[in-house]
Motif scaffolding. Structure first.
Motif, short mmCIF file in Angstrom:
data_model
loop_
_atom_site.label_atom_id
_atom_site.label_comp_id
_atom_site.label_asym_id
_atom_site.label_seq_id
_atom_site.Cartn_x
_atom_site.Cartn_y
_atom_site.Cartn_z
N ASN A 34 1.56 22.76 -4.87
CA ASN A 34 2.74 22.68 -5.74
C ASN A 34 3.65 23.89 -5.61
O ASN A 34 4.83 23.82 -5.95
N SER A 35 3.11 24.97 -5.10
CA SER A 35 3.93 26.17 -4.91
C SER A 35 4.79 26.08 -3.65
O SER A 35 5.74 26.85 -3.49
N VAL A 36 4.46 25.13 -2.77
CA VAL A 36 5.23 24.99 -1.53
C VAL A 36 5.95 23.64 -1.42
O VAL A 36 7.07 23.55 -0.89
N TYR A 37 5.31 22.58 -1.93
CA TYR A 37 5.88 21.24 -1.75
C TYR A 37 5.24 20.30 -2.77
O TYR A 37 4.11 19.88 -2.60
N THR A 38 5.96 19.97 -3.83
CA THR A 38 5.40 19.12 -4.88
C THR A 38 5.31 17.67 -4.42
O THR A 38 6.03 17.25 -3.50
N LYS A 39 4.46 16.92 -5.09
CA LYS A 39 4.33 15.50 -4.74
C LYS A 39 5.62 14.75 -5.01
O LYS A 39 6.01 13.86 -4.24
N ASP A 40 6.30 15.10 -6.09
CA ASP A 40 7.58 14.45 -6.40
C ASP A 40 8.60 14.68 -5.28
O ASP A 40 9.30 13.76 -4.86
N TYR A 98 0.78 -1.24 0.00
CA TYR A 98 0.00 0.00 0.00
C TYR A 98 0.82 1.30 0.00
O TYR A 98 0.23 2.38 -0.01
N MET A 99 2.13 1.23 0.02
CA MET A 99 2.92 2.45 0.20
C MET A 99 2.55 3.52 -0.84
O MET A 99 2.34 4.69 -0.49
N LYS A 100 2.49 3.16 -2.10
CA LYS A 100 2.17 4.14 -3.14
C LYS A 100 0.81 4.76 -2.88
O LYS A 100 0.62 5.99 -3.00
N ASP A 101 -0.16 3.92 -2.52
CA ASP A 101 -1.52 4.41 -2.28
C ASP A 101 -1.59 5.35 -1.09
O ASP A 101 -2.21 6.41 -1.16
N ILE A 102 -0.96 4.98 0.01
CA ILE A 102 -1.10 5.79 1.23
C ILE A 102 -0.32 7.10 1.13
O ILE A 102 -0.72 8.10 1.73
N LEU A 103 0.76 7.11 0.34
CA LEU A 103 1.45 8.38 0.11
C LEU A 103 0.57 9.32 -0.71
O LEU A 103 0.56 10.54 -0.47
N SER A 104 -0.19 8.75 -1.63
CA SER A 104 -1.15 9.56 -2.40
C SER A 104 -2.27 10.08 -1.50
O SER A 104 -2.72 11.22 -1.65
N VAL A 105 -2.71 9.24 -0.56
CA VAL A 105 -3.74 9.66 0.40
C VAL A 105 -3.25 10.86 1.20
O VAL A 105 -3.97 11.85 1.37
N TYR A 106 -2.01 10.78 1.67
CA TYR A 106 -1.44 11.90 2.43
C TYR A 106 -1.39 13.16 1.57
O TYR A 106 -1.86 14.23 1.98
N TYR A 107 -0.82 13.04 0.38
CA TYR A 107 -0.59 14.25 -0.42
C TYR A 107 -1.90 14.85 -0.92
O TYR A 107 -2.03 16.08 -1.02
N GLU A 108 -2.88 14.02 -1.23
CA GLU A 108 -4.19 14.54 -1.64
C GLU A 108 -4.85 15.32 -0.51
O GLU A 108 -5.46 16.37 -0.74
N SER A 109 -4.73 14.81 0.72
CA SER A 109 -5.28 15.52 1.87
C SER A 109 -4.53 16.83 2.09
O SER A 109 -5.13 17.87 2.39
N PHE A 110 -3.22 16.79 1.94
CA PHE A 110 -2.36 17.98 2.07
C PHE A 110 -2.80 19.05 1.05
O PHE A 110 -2.99 20.22 1.40
N THR A 111 -3.00 18.62 -0.19
CA THR A 111 -3.40 19.53 -1.27
C THR A 111 -4.79 20.11 -1.02
O THR A 111 -5.01 21.32 -1.14
N THR A 112 -5.75 19.24 -0.68
CA THR A 112 -7.13 19.66 -0.47
C THR A 112 -7.25 20.63 0.69
O THR A 112 -7.98 21.63 0.62
N PHE A 113 -6.51 20.35 1.77
CA PHE A 113 -6.58 21.22 2.94
C PHE A 113 -6.00 22.60 2.64
O PHE A 113 -6.57 23.62 3.01
N LEU A 114 -4.87 22.64 1.95
CA LEU A 114 -4.26 23.93 1.61
C LEU A 114 -5.16 24.75 0.68
O LEU A 114 -5.20 25.99 0.76
N LYS A 115 -5.92 24.08 -0.17
CA LYS A 115 -6.84 24.78 -1.07
C LYS A 115 -7.88 25.56 -0.29
O LYS A 115 -8.37 26.61 -0.75
N LEU A 116 -8.24 25.08 0.89
CA LEU A 116 -9.22 25.78 1.73
C LEU A 116 -8.70 27.15 2.14
O LEU A 116 -9.48 28.02 2.53
N TYR A 117 -7.38 27.32 2.07
CA TYR A 117 -6.76 28.61 2.40
C TYR A 117 -6.20 29.29 1.15
O TYR A 117 -5.37 30.19 1.25
N ASP A 118 -6.66 28.81 0.00
CA ASP A 118 -6.22 29.37 -1.29
C ASP A 118 -4.71 29.25 -1.49
O ASP A 118 -4.05 30.17 -2.02
N ILE A 119 -4.16 28.14 -1.09
CA ILE A 119 -2.73 27.87 -1.25
C ILE A 119 -2.57 26.66 -2.18
O ILE A 119 -3.18 25.61 -1.97
N ASP A 120 -1.75 26.82 -3.19
CA ASP A 120 -1.46 25.74 -4.13
C ASP A 120 -0.31 24.90 -3.56
O ASP A 120 0.80 25.40 -3.37
#
Length: 418
Positions: free
Chosen positions: A331-337, A307-329
């Motif tokens: 990718n501008s602070v920490y890319t998935k790569d 599950y490592m690939k899947d759970i890292l995606s779960v983390y990063y998607e949550s990270f991205t979605t939460f930052l969007k609530l504050y109008d923060i992209d």
């Protein structure tokens, strides 16, 4: 007012200052006449650093009115002086970081927020170190005992932890962007404390780390891996400092992200929410330190491989979605790569943490933990279920680290240290 002490009150709690704290909590809730009941909030010995009590305060004039709080204190313990720095770190975390997180979250719908215990009272004065927190157990949260009952966490539970951890880390970014001046000051104050020379010498934790590490490698079946890890031990503290030191991207990390530092909430046997606890080790570091720490202590190699690939995606998607609530992209602070590269580079840290901390994770609830109980020769003659689990889990992690090259990378990193 009536201080009617229940006869089950632990000896460690018998302190005038703490009784005074309870009185203050009662007054804050407009309760003038009360009785209270005290019990350990976790099994005695489960918390190596502090005494943790649950206190229920009852209004004697209104029997239906009661409040429950958690009291953490170093008072009347032999470790009081040794661990004052960690107490101060946790008080500072509540007063200057988590309080800010709560303010930042106030603009969000409740369903999008992370849950943090409210801090009611705190004191850092020598001899009166105390932290009084909201008791979330009284609100339906509970400890998850699967790991120390020889069971694995469910996939959804792991995902829940990572989603919330992503939000926790994201709040650090929101904090920094909203209050840069204050954040710059805080990140300097939240340098790692656990692995620094002065703290190690004063707290005697150096012996704890090395004893656990040595005992763990003695249990390993792979003799070649054992030899490599014995070689690594010569620079164990330097390696721990290297992996927890700030990198290109950093946030305020939890620092001690394992199963006993979460409370879970369930509905109809489904885990629906969680709350983070214990911020004594909060540090400004790369977020991958928290992820690797959690995954190596709370999952096995089969789970990580699947599950490592899947759970890292779960983390990063949550990270991205939460930052969007504050109008923060994101990718501008920490890319998935960049995030995935950091996780890979931090895997050797997971091996070290496993060898040091896994004994506590696999110790049953009713067994007291102290420095003196962390030696293999005291239990090897009568190997228990928990000792067998420890051996299985250690062999599992080391085998994984050999197969994926993590152990060799750990050895290479050791050679690069001065």
């Amino acid at each position: 007012m009536s201080l009617d002490v229940n006869i089950s009150e632990p000896d460690e709690f018998n302190c005038t200052e703490l009784h005074s704290c309870i009185e203050n909590v009662a007054k804050l809730n407009n309760i003038n006449d009360f009785t209270y009941h005290v019990e350990f909030a976790c099994g005695k010995g489960e918390n190596f650093i502090a005494n943790v009590f649950r206190v229920e305060i009852k209004d004697t004039l209104d029997c239906d009115r009661k409040i429950s709080v958690i009291i953490k204190t170093l008072v009347n313990t032999t470790r009081q002086e040794l661990f004052r720095q960690l107490h101060k770190r946790e008080v500072k975390a509540y007063e200057e970081v988590l309080s800010k997180f709560e303010i930042l979250q106030s603009k969000l719908d409740v369903t999008n927020r992370i849950v943090l215990p409210g801090c009611i009272l705190s004191d850092m004065k020598r001899g009166n170190e105390v932290l009084i927190l909201e008791d979330l157990v009284s609100k339906g949260y509970e400890y998850e005992t699967k790991v120390n009952k020889l069971k694995n966490l469910e996939y959804e539970q792991v995902c829940l932890v990572l989603r919330n951890l992503a939000k926790f880390h994201a709040l650090s970014i929101v904090f920094e962007l909203n209050d840069k001046e204050n954040f710059i000051k805080l990140k300097c104050e939240f340098k790692d404390v656990l692995y620094q020379e002065t703290f190690l010498d004063k707290s005697k934790l150096r012996n704890y780390y090395t004893n656990c590490y040595e005992d763990s490698i003695q249990l390993l079946d792979d003799l070649e891996a054992r030899t490599k890890l014995q070689y690594v031990e010569t620079k164990l503290m330097q390696l721990l400092r290297y992996y927890t030191s700030p990198r290109t991207f950093n946030v305020l990390c939890h620092g001690d992200c394992w199963i006993n530092n979460f409370l879970f909430k369930q509905k109809d046997n489904i885990t629906t929410d969680l709350c983070f606890l214990d911020f004594q080790a909060m540090r400004y570091s790369n977020p991958a330190t928290d992820l690797v720490y959690f995954l190596f202590l709370s999952t096995d190699s089969t789970f990580r491989c699947k599950y490592m690939k899947d759970i890292l995606s779960v983390y990063y998607e949550s990270f991205t979605t939460f930052l969007k609530l504050y109008d923060i992209d994101s990718n501008s602070v920490y890319t998935k790569d960049s995030f995935e590269v950091d996780v890979q580079e931090m895997l050797p840290f997971g091996v070290l943490i496993t060898l040091i901390e896994l004994r506590i994770v696999t110790t049953f609830e009713d067994k007291e933990i102290s420095e003196s109980t962390l030696h293999l020769d005291q239990c090897i003659s009568n190997e228990s279920n928990e000792e067998m689990l420890l051996k299985i889990r250690l062999d599992d992690v080391v085998k994984e680290s050999v197969l994926n090259g993590t152990l060799d990378r750990l050895c290479e990193q050791m050679k690069l240290l001065n």
